[in-house]
Design a protein around this motif. Structure first.
Motif, short mmCIF file in Angstrom:
data_model
loop_
_atom_site.label_atom_id
_atom_site.label_comp_id
_atom_site.label_asym_id
_atom_site.label_seq_id
_atom_site.Cartn_x
_atom_site.Cartn_y
_atom_site.Cartn_z
N ARG A 1 0.79 -1.23 0.00
CA ARG A 1 0.00 0.00 0.00
C ARG A 1 0.83 1.29 0.00
N SER A 2 2.14 1.18 0.17
CA SER A 2 2.94 2.40 0.27
C SER A 2 2.86 3.20 -1.03
N PRO A 3 2.58 4.51 -0.93
CA PRO A 3 2.53 5.35 -2.13
C PRO A 3 3.90 5.93 -2.51
N ALA A 4 4.95 5.59 -1.76
CA ALA A 4 6.25 6.23 -1.95
C ALA A 4 6.91 5.77 -3.24
N ASP A 5 7.71 6.66 -3.82
CA ASP A 5 8.55 6.27 -4.96
C ASP A 5 9.56 5.21 -4.54
N VAL A 6 10.08 5.32 -3.32
CA VAL A 6 11.05 4.37 -2.80
C VAL A 6 10.65 3.99 -1.39
N VAL A 7 10.47 2.70 -1.17
CA VAL A 7 10.25 2.15 0.17
C VAL A 7 11.60 1.66 0.68
N ILE A 8 11.95 2.06 1.88
CA ILE A 8 13.20 1.60 2.49
C ILE A 8 12.86 0.85 3.76
N THR A 9 13.36 -0.37 3.86
CA THR A 9 13.14 -1.19 5.04
C THR A 9 14.45 -1.42 5.76
N THR A 10 14.37 -1.69 7.06
CA THR A 10 15.55 -2.02 7.85
C THR A 10 15.34 -3.39 8.48
N GLY A 11 16.30 -4.28 8.29
CA GLY A 11 16.20 -5.62 8.84
C GLY A 11 15.42 -6.56 7.92
N SER A 12 15.43 -7.85 8.29
CA SER A 12 14.64 -8.88 7.60
C SER A 12 15.15 -9.17 6.20
N THR A 13 16.42 -8.86 5.91
CA THR A 13 16.94 -9.10 4.57
C THR A 13 17.65 -10.44 4.43
N ALA A 14 17.91 -11.12 5.54
CA ALA A 14 18.60 -12.41 5.48
C ALA A 14 17.59 -13.54 5.43
N ALA A 15 17.93 -14.68 6.03
CA ALA A 15 17.04 -15.85 5.96
C ALA A 15 16.77 -16.41 7.35
N GLY A 16 16.64 -15.52 8.34
CA GLY A 16 16.35 -15.94 9.70
C GLY A 16 14.90 -16.32 9.89
N PRO A 17 14.54 -16.80 11.09
CA PRO A 17 13.17 -17.29 11.33
C PRO A 17 12.10 -16.23 11.24
N VAL A 18 12.45 -14.94 11.44
CA VAL A 18 11.45 -13.87 11.31
C VAL A 18 11.84 -12.87 10.22
N ASP A 19 12.67 -13.30 9.27
CA ASP A 19 13.04 -12.45 8.14
C ASP A 19 12.06 -12.68 7.00
N PHE A 20 11.05 -11.80 6.93
CA PHE A 20 9.93 -12.01 6.01
C PHE A 20 10.00 -11.15 4.76
N LEU A 21 11.09 -10.43 4.54
CA LEU A 21 11.10 -9.49 3.42
C LEU A 21 11.07 -10.21 2.08
N HIS A 22 11.85 -11.28 1.93
CA HIS A 22 11.83 -12.01 0.65
C HIS A 22 10.44 -12.59 0.38
N ASP A 23 9.80 -13.16 1.40
CA ASP A 23 8.44 -13.68 1.22
C ASP A 23 7.48 -12.56 0.83
N THR A 24 7.68 -11.39 1.44
CA THR A 24 6.82 -10.25 1.12
C THR A 24 6.98 -9.84 -0.33
N LEU A 25 8.21 -9.74 -0.80
CA LEU A 25 8.44 -9.34 -2.18
C LEU A 25 7.86 -10.34 -3.16
N ARG A 26 7.99 -11.61 -2.83
CA ARG A 26 7.43 -12.64 -3.70
C ARG A 26 5.91 -12.52 -3.74
N SER A 27 5.29 -12.26 -2.58
CA SER A 27 3.82 -12.25 -2.53
C SER A 27 3.22 -11.03 -3.22
N VAL A 28 3.96 -9.90 -3.29
CA VAL A 28 3.41 -8.71 -3.95
C VAL A 28 3.81 -8.64 -5.41
N GLY A 29 4.57 -9.62 -5.91
CA GLY A 29 4.96 -9.63 -7.31
C GLY A 29 6.10 -8.70 -7.64
#
Length: 420
Positions: free
Chosen positions: A257-285
């Protein structure tokens, strides 16, 4: 579409976060990652008019051209007298002040004049106040200067700085306070600049505290205070900063839902048990462009293209590691070239200085090392671990140390830090 099957910006297969970091398959090299971040921006954001007060920090969308001669008329460079001829001179008139339009000055006459005031027509020079001796009884002015009063002395001639129509700054120049002063002097009321890229910052992590000392296994959020002013310095328009829990659902909705030109996140970029960023990117296409970079600290950083907004605007996401110095490494590697290009800023050439002492490197990866600069030399600083900020707080640059390190006396590229 999974990240492991998504093409990168240059058409090659992407790198997954499950490959061994530091290996050729696992990570982009540092220079290539920065190049991808810069090129994926495409054309800079559209040009918009801004009054001078609102143009600060933007990039010029067209060259700054003088609208007038500067100065626009001959002006006095010193307080004293405007004089006509070699002297002595007959005193005439009450004087000329800045902002007045004087009448002509007759031969062998003088009139008091203030610095910045227009020089009367017919004047040949300005005699400084300390070099003149007035005789009020005879209404005469005598020259007491060390040498003759040459024609043009202490007169700032019309067009000395520039002529009307002369280019002053190229397109892509950043509008600083100094540029605002030049633009105003050159006759501008508004400037045509590129729109700032809008940025939303998503700070991830249940372990983060917003106040007080670390306690109960939780740590203070250092990136929430650190990143927004740094991003503004890169030309970003900050439209929001949010804390997001370690939960796939809220993260996915925030990104989607972010309207920003650039979304910047901190953390969750690796493959730990609560690192959900890759799953998020896959789910939003999303389309992964960079997934891990061969740089220390900060190698598990990423860059992705998000689906466009409802009005068709392109969106990108930069994923920064959660450790503070590692996040700064991700910021200068991926976010800085992306934001600067979107905002239309010209690329600055590399800065290279001499290593005053050996700069330790990583065996395989580029290393971004906090350093202190003195003249043309750089010295490494301690406390340079990925979770540390003490060295960075003392630094005024990051040295780009190639694999294996840099010996004392060799040159090294440096990235200047804000506030230097």
């Amino acid at each position: 579409m999974t990240p492991s099957r998504t093409d990168t910006a240059d058409g090659t297969a992407p790198h997954t976060s499950h490959a061994r970091p530091g290996s050729p398959r696992a990570a982009r090299d540092w220079e290539r990652a920065r190049s991808i971040a810069r090129s994926c921006a495409g054309q800079p954001l559209p040009a918009v008019p801004r009054i001078l007060a609102d143009a600060l920090g933007h990039a010029l969308a067209e060259p700054l051209v003088a609208l007038t001669d500067l100065p626009s008329f001959d002006t006095a460079a010193m307080d004293g007298w405007a004089v006509a001829g070699p002297g002595p001179w007959r005193l005439s008139g009450a004087g000329v002040l800045a902002g007045e339009e004087p009448g002509p000055l007759g031969p062998d006459t003088a009139v008091p004049i203030a610095t910045g005031a227009p020089v009367p027509p017919g004047a040949t020079a300005v005699l400084r106040s300390e070099h003149g001796a007035a005789d009020p009884g005879q209404d005469l002015l005598y020259d007491r200067s060390p040498g003759p009063v040459c024609a043009g002395r202490d007169i700032r001639p019309r067009g000395q700085e520039c002529r009307s129509g002369e280019p002053l700054l190229p397109a892509g120049s950043t509008v600083t306070e100094r540029v605002l002063g030049l633009a105003a002097a050159a006759g501008y009321d508004r400037l045509t600049v590129h729109r700032r890229p809008s940025v939303e910052l998503l700070v991830l992590g249940d372990e983060l505290l917003e106040r007080g000392v670390p306690r109960g296994g939780r740590v203070r959020d250092a990136l929430g205070p650190l990143l927004p002013p740094w991003l503004r310095g890169l030309g970003a328009e900050m439209i929001g900063r949010r804390r997001i829990a370690d939960d796939l659902g809220p993260l996915r909705e925030a990104v989607r839902r972010s309207p920003a030109d650039v979304v910047i996140t901190t953390g969750s970029t690796a493959a730990g048990p609560v690192d959900f960023l890759h799953d998020t990117l896959r789910s939003v296409g999303a389309r992964l462009l960079v997934d891990s970079v061969a740089v220390r600290p900060g190698h598990p950083m990423l860059l992705a293209e998000l689906p466009a907004t409802a009005d068709g605007r392109a969106r990108r996401l930069v994923g920064l590691p959660g450790n503070p110095l590692a996040a700064v490494a991700g910021l200068v590697t991926l976010a800085e070239p992306l934001l600067r290009h979107l905002g239309g800023h010209r690329d600055a050439g590399p800065v290279r200085l001499t290593a005053a002492a050996a700069l330790p490197g990583h065996p395989c990866d580029t290393r971004l090392l906090p350093v202190f600069t003195a003249g043309q030399e750089v010295t490494p600083l301690p406390f340079d671990g990925p979770a540390m900020l003490r060295g960075l707080a003392l630094a005024d640059a990051l040295a780009v140390v190639p694999p294996g390190g840099v010996v004392a006396g060799a040159t090294v590229e440096v990235l200047e830090l804000p506030g230097r």
